[in-house]
Design a protein around this motif. Structure first.
Motif, PDB file in Angstrom:
ATOM      1  N   PHE A 113     -45.691  15.293 -53.248  1.00 62.07           N
ATOM      2  CA  PHE A 113     -46.023  13.869 -53.299  1.00 62.07           C
ATOM      3  C   PHE A 113     -45.805  13.234 -51.932  1.00 62.07           C
ATOM      4  CE2 PHE A 113     -44.331   9.538 -53.603  1.00 62.07           C
ATOM      5  CZ  PHE A 113     -45.415   8.881 -54.192  1.00 62.07           C
ATOM      6  N   ASP A 114     -46.819  12.521 -51.469  1.00 57.94           N
ATOM      7  CA  ASP A 114     -46.756  11.841 -50.180  1.00 57.94           C
ATOM      8  C   ASP A 114     -46.945  10.343 -50.423  1.00 57.94           C
ATOM      9  OD1 ASP A 114     -47.123  10.745 -47.671  1.00 57.94           O
ATOM     10  OD2 ASP A 114     -48.416  12.346 -46.935  1.00 57.94           O
ATOM     11  N   THR A 174     -50.372   8.491 -51.857  1.00 59.66           N
ATOM     12  CA  THR A 174     -50.405   8.097 -53.266  1.00 59.66           C
ATOM     13  C   THR A 174     -49.425   6.960 -53.512  1.00 59.66           C
ATOM     14  OG1 THR A 174     -50.904  10.375 -53.902  1.00 59.66           O
ATOM     15  CG2 THR A 174     -50.140   8.894 -55.638  1.00 59.66           C
ATOM     16  N   THR A 175     -49.912   5.867 -54.062  1.00 60.77           N
ATOM     17  CA  THR A 175     -49.064   4.726 -54.399  1.00 60.77           C
ATOM     18  C   THR A 175     -48.850   4.690 -55.897  1.00 60.77           C
ATOM     19  OG1 THR A 175     -49.918   3.452 -52.525  1.00 60.77           O
ATOM     20  CG2 THR A 175     -48.806   2.223 -54.272  1.00 60.77           C
ATOM     21  N   LEU A 176     -47.585   4.665 -56.306  1.00 60.22           N
ATOM     22  CA  LEU A 176     -47.266   4.582 -57.726  1.00 60.22           C
ATOM     23  C   LEU A 176     -47.160   3.124 -58.157  1.00 60.22           C
ATOM     24  CD1 LEU A 176     -44.499   7.325 -58.115  1.00 60.22           C
ATOM     25  CD2 LEU A 176     -46.985   7.576 -58.186  1.00 60.22           C
ATOM     26  N   ASP A 177     -47.455   2.865 -59.437  1.00 58.78           N
ATOM     27  CA  ASP A 177     -47.294   1.498 -59.927  1.00 58.78           C
ATOM     28  C   ASP A 177     -45.810   1.157 -60.026  1.00 58.78           C
ATOM     29  OD1 ASP A 177     -46.243   1.876 -62.756  1.00 58.78           O
ATOM     30  OD2 ASP A 177     -48.106   3.010 -62.913  1.00 58.78           O
ATOM     31  N   GLU A 178     -45.496  -0.123 -60.064  1.00 61.02           N
ATOM     32  CA  GLU A 178     -44.108  -0.581 -59.999  1.00 61.02           C
ATOM     33  C   GLU A 178     -43.292  -0.158 -61.212  1.00 61.02           C
ATOM     34  OE1 GLU A 178     -44.377  -4.776 -59.272  1.00 61.02           O
ATOM     35  OE2 GLU A 178     -44.874  -4.496 -57.154  1.00 61.02           O
ATOM     36  N   ASN A 187     -39.104  15.661 -53.703  1.00 63.10           N
ATOM     37  CA  ASN A 187     -38.925  16.427 -54.945  1.00 63.10           C
ATOM     38  C   ASN A 187     -39.806  15.882 -56.073  1.00 63.10           C
ATOM     39  OD1 ASN A 187     -37.212  18.595 -54.325  1.00 63.10           O
ATOM     40  ND2 ASN A 187     -35.466  17.209 -54.210  1.00 63.10           N
ATOM     41  N   MET A 188     -41.024  15.542 -55.683  1.00 66.11           N
ATOM     42  CA  MET A 188     -42.078  15.167 -56.629  1.00 66.11           C
ATOM     43  C   MET A 188     -43.350  15.890 -56.213  1.00 66.11           C
ATOM     44  SD  MET A 188     -41.423  11.077 -57.295  1.00 66.11           S
ATOM     45  CE  MET A 188     -41.295  10.605 -55.553  1.00 66.11           C
ATOM     46  N   LEU A 189     -44.105  16.320 -57.194  1.00 68.41           N
ATOM     47  CA  LEU A 189     -45.341  17.050 -56.933  1.00 68.41           C
ATOM     48  C   LEU A 189     -46.523  16.356 -57.594  1.00 68.41           C
ATOM     49  CD1 LEU A 189     -44.170  20.729 -57.643  1.00 68.41           C
ATOM     50  CD2 LEU A 189     -44.351  19.612 -55.406  1.00 68.41           C
TER      51      LEU A 189
END
Length: 264
Positions: free
Chosen positions: A113-114, A118-122, A146-148
């Motif tokens: 995960f970069d 990539t933007t995650l929602d709140e 440590n996220m894929l």
């Protein structure tokens, strides 16, 4: 509500594929007798069974809360397994890890995960930050998330650095009530704007009964801390640590909110 009932399959390791020269647990990719590949975490590595305990507890709590986590399995390593291994360091590790180890299903083709891509929602960011505050997981930073990303979905991995209090003595009751100051380095902290809402939702899911059902999974021969009279007493420590911390979650929620406001 997630009705996940904690249960881990047991597989037998049949082939050591390749080492992963990362982390204190010296993991490796290995094949098991169910024909799947796993990331194998060894009980004989530097931090011993405690890293596996943290991995199991962290992974199963994440699963219970609805996160995508690779399947965890007990991985049995036969005494004869490492005899033909030419690398002496690996051979010593295998010899020290005979018996039950822990493994995660290998997500072939997954990418790290970069946050710049990539933007995650709140809401999701807040959920992950809350989880890591609970577990005192120091290992979800920009340097090592440590996220894929696998099939366009986010997966959480590697909780072995969680619950670090168990490496440093018996002040677990004091530690259970401490904020998690290292949250200031969390890769998702800036997006975690919904911690109070997540706190209410997750506390409903994390009942004492469910926590104890996860702790009950710990193999007795991983529970070797000499400060306890029995494996059951050590299990009780983990169960009480987590239930106390959940009951007082406002402590770490307030700390995380303060840290986020400070860095914004």
């Amino acid at each position: 509500m997630n009705n996940h009932q904690p249960h881990l399959r047991t597989v037998n390791v049949i082939r050591y594929v390749t080492p992963l020269r990362e982390g204190g647990s010296l993991p490796a990719i290995a094949e098991a007798d169910d024909e799947f590949l796993y990331v194998l975490k060894f009980r004989g590595a530097g931090q011993g069974p405690k890293a596996l305990i943290a991995e199991l507890i962290g992974g199963e709590i994440a699963h219970l809360l609805g996160f995508r986590v690779p399947e965890l399995v007990f991985a049995n390593l036969d005494e004869a397994f490492g005899r033909t291994e030419p690398d002496e360091e690996i051979q010593d590790l295998l010899k020290a890890s005979v018996g039950l180890n822990l493994a995660l299903h290998y997500l072939s083709g997954a990418i790290t995960f970069d946050p710049t891509v990539t933007t995650l929602d709140e809401k999701l960011a807040s959920q992950i930050v809350w989880l890591d505050c609970l577990l005192m997981n120091m290992d979800r930073t920009a340097r090592n998330t440590n996220m894929l990303m696998w099939h366009k979905e986010l997966w959480l991995i590697d909780h072995g650095a969680s619950l670090y209090f168990h490496h440093s003595g018996l002040n677990w009751e004091e530690q259970a009530l401490r904020p998690f100051s290292l949250i200031k380095d969390h890769v998702l902290l800036n997006q975690a704007t919904m911690l109070e809402q997540v706190d209410q939702e997750f506390k409903v899911l994390l009942t004492e009964e469910r926590i104890r059902s996860i702790i009950a999974l710990l193999p007795e021969d991983w529970l070797t801390e000499r400060s306890f009279e029995s494996a059951e007493e050590q299990r009780e420590m983990y169960a009480r640590f987590l239930t106390i911390r959940i009951a007082n979650s406002s402590i770490f929620v307030n700390e995380a909110n303060h840290a986020r406001e400070t860095v914004i």
